[in-house]
Scaffold this motif. Structure first.
Motif, PDB file in Angstrom:
ATOM      1  N   ARG A 194       0.846  -1.190   0.000  1.00 60.98           N
ATOM      2  CA  ARG A 194       0.000   0.000   0.000  1.00 60.98           C
ATOM      3  C   ARG A 194       0.889   1.251   0.000  1.00 60.98           C
ATOM      4  O   ARG A 194       2.010   1.227   0.504  1.00 60.98           O
ATOM      5  N   ILE A 195       0.344   2.317  -0.580  1.00 60.21           N
ATOM      6  CA  ILE A 195       0.994   3.624  -0.512  1.00 60.21           C
ATOM      7  C   ILE A 195       0.106   4.522   0.346  1.00 60.21           C
ATOM      8  O   ILE A 195      -1.077   4.701   0.056  1.00 60.21           O
ATOM      9  N   LYS A 196       0.655   5.060   1.419  1.00 61.59           N
ATOM     10  CA  LYS A 196      -0.099   5.955   2.290  1.00 61.59           C
ATOM     11  C   LYS A 196       0.266   7.396   1.964  1.00 61.59           C
ATOM     12  O   LYS A 196       1.442   7.734   1.812  1.00 61.59           O
ATOM     13  N   TYR A 197      -0.769   8.225   1.855  1.00 62.47           N
ATOM     14  CA  TYR A 197      -0.580   9.607   1.425  1.00 62.47           C
ATOM     15  C   TYR A 197      -0.824  10.595   2.561  1.00 62.47           C
ATOM     16  O   TYR A 197      -1.579  10.312   3.494  1.00 62.47           O
ATOM     17  N   LYS A 198      -0.210  11.751   2.447  1.00 66.44           N
ATOM     18  CA  LYS A 198      -0.463  12.855   3.359  1.00 66.44           C
ATOM     19  C   LYS A 198      -1.728  13.583   2.921  1.00 66.44           C
ATOM     20  O   LYS A 198      -2.271  13.323   1.840  1.00 66.44           O
ATOM     21  N   SER A 199      -2.196  14.511   3.761  1.00 64.73           N
ATOM     22  CA  SER A 199      -3.433  15.221   3.457  1.00 64.73           C
ATOM     23  C   SER A 199      -3.330  16.066   2.193  1.00 64.73           C
ATOM     24  O   SER A 199      -4.336  16.345   1.539  1.00 64.73           O
ATOM     25  N   ASP A 200      -2.094  16.460   1.803  1.00 70.31           N
ATOM     26  CA  ASP A 200      -1.924  17.269   0.606  1.00 70.31           C
ATOM     27  C   ASP A 200      -1.758  16.425  -0.657  1.00 70.31           C
ATOM     28  O   ASP A 200      -1.524  16.947  -1.752  1.00 70.31           O
ATOM     29  N   GLY A 201      -1.864  15.115  -0.505  1.00 69.96           N
ATOM     30  CA  GLY A 201      -1.777  14.220  -1.653  1.00 69.96           C
ATOM     31  C   GLY A 201      -0.402  13.669  -1.929  1.00 69.96           C
ATOM     32  O   GLY A 201      -0.245  12.771  -2.771  1.00 69.96           O
ATOM     33  N   SER A 202       0.611  14.147  -1.244  1.00 67.54           N
ATOM     34  CA  SER A 202       1.971  13.637  -1.448  1.00 67.54           C
ATOM     35  C   SER A 202       2.145  12.308  -0.703  1.00 67.54           C
ATOM     36  O   SER A 202       1.399  11.988   0.224  1.00 67.54           O
TER      37      SER A 202
END
Length: 238
Positions: free
Chosen positions: A33-41
């Motif tokens: 899985r890839i987990k993202y930050k709130s800004d989409g990065s």
């Protein structure tokens, strides 16, 4: 993948044994899985070893499987209370949650793909602890966590078994549990900090700070209260 295996070995999740010929052996696989930050990065990449629990046999390598999950109506109520009283909403994540309980059944699993022991390639893992995707894993973890919370003075809500309440000497704390995701709020920040430290000593906890994302629900904090995007629920402080 190396970090995941390190956690599994640290928790003594299994030990290798010669392959039995007269019992069920389930497979194992990697899930990414890839987990993202709130800004989409990108925040970080996650690799998890899971068991192929669909090959388990009822009555042989699993029995109880049911585990309650928090209701959306309960989430709404707790968010409303927190907003009205201006309580902080803290979010926690339990790392490798299912590794915190010992198995009562005998379960054999194939070695992790790509990480077989070169000296014992035909051996299999005899599981000492629950692992993700085992049929009994959610039940075992919830029993472990709820028992711990009850020993600390929390009570399980009759309306929702995934809601735990601490109410003593003017301190009121609510805990919402969904598998390895936890929300804490209440009227005593000092108690919450102390409790979080206690929880971290018992389990490996990651403090995610203020609630931002929970069960597909994106939470935005404003000066007026809390706005939740997916449930289309807007709560304003009075």
């Amino acid at each position: 993948m190396n970090d995941e295996l390190k956690a599994l070995h640290t928790n003594q999740t299994w030990h290798l044994v010669p392959r039995p010929t007269t019992t069920n052996i389930i497979g194992s696989k990697w899930v990414y899985r890839i987990k993202y930050k709130s800004d989409g990065s990108v925040d970080h990449y996650k690799a998890r070893l899971v068991a192929q629990g669909f090959n388990q046999v009822a009555g042989l390598d699993f029995s109880h499987t049911f585990s309650p999950v928090v209701k959306s109506s309960t989430i709404r109520v707790v968010l409303t209370l927190a907003t009205i009283h201006k309580w902080h909403l803290k979010q926690l994540d339990v790392n490798n949650a299912f590794l915190n309980d010992n198995l009562t059944e005998t379960v054999f699993m194939e070695q992790p793909p790509g990480f077989q022991d070169p000296n014992r390639p035909n051996h299999v893992c005899k599981l000492n602890r629950a692992i993700y995707s085992l049929k009994q894993a959610p039940h075992a973890w919830f029993q472990r966590l709820s028992s711990f919370l009850i020993t600390l003075g929390f009570q399980c809500s009759r309306a929702d078994p995934s809601l735990f309440i601490f109410n003593h000497d003017g301190t009121l704390i609510y805990i919402l549990v969904y598998v390895d995701d936890i929300i804490i709020t209440g009227n005593n920040e000092r108690f919450i900090t102390s409790f979080t430290n206690r929880l971290h000593k018992e389990f490996k906890i990651k403090d995610l700070g203020s609630l931002s994302f929970f069960l597909g629900l994106e939470v935005t904090h404003t000066k007026f209260g809390v706005f939740t995007r997916n449930l289309k629920l807007k709560i304003l402080a009075h």
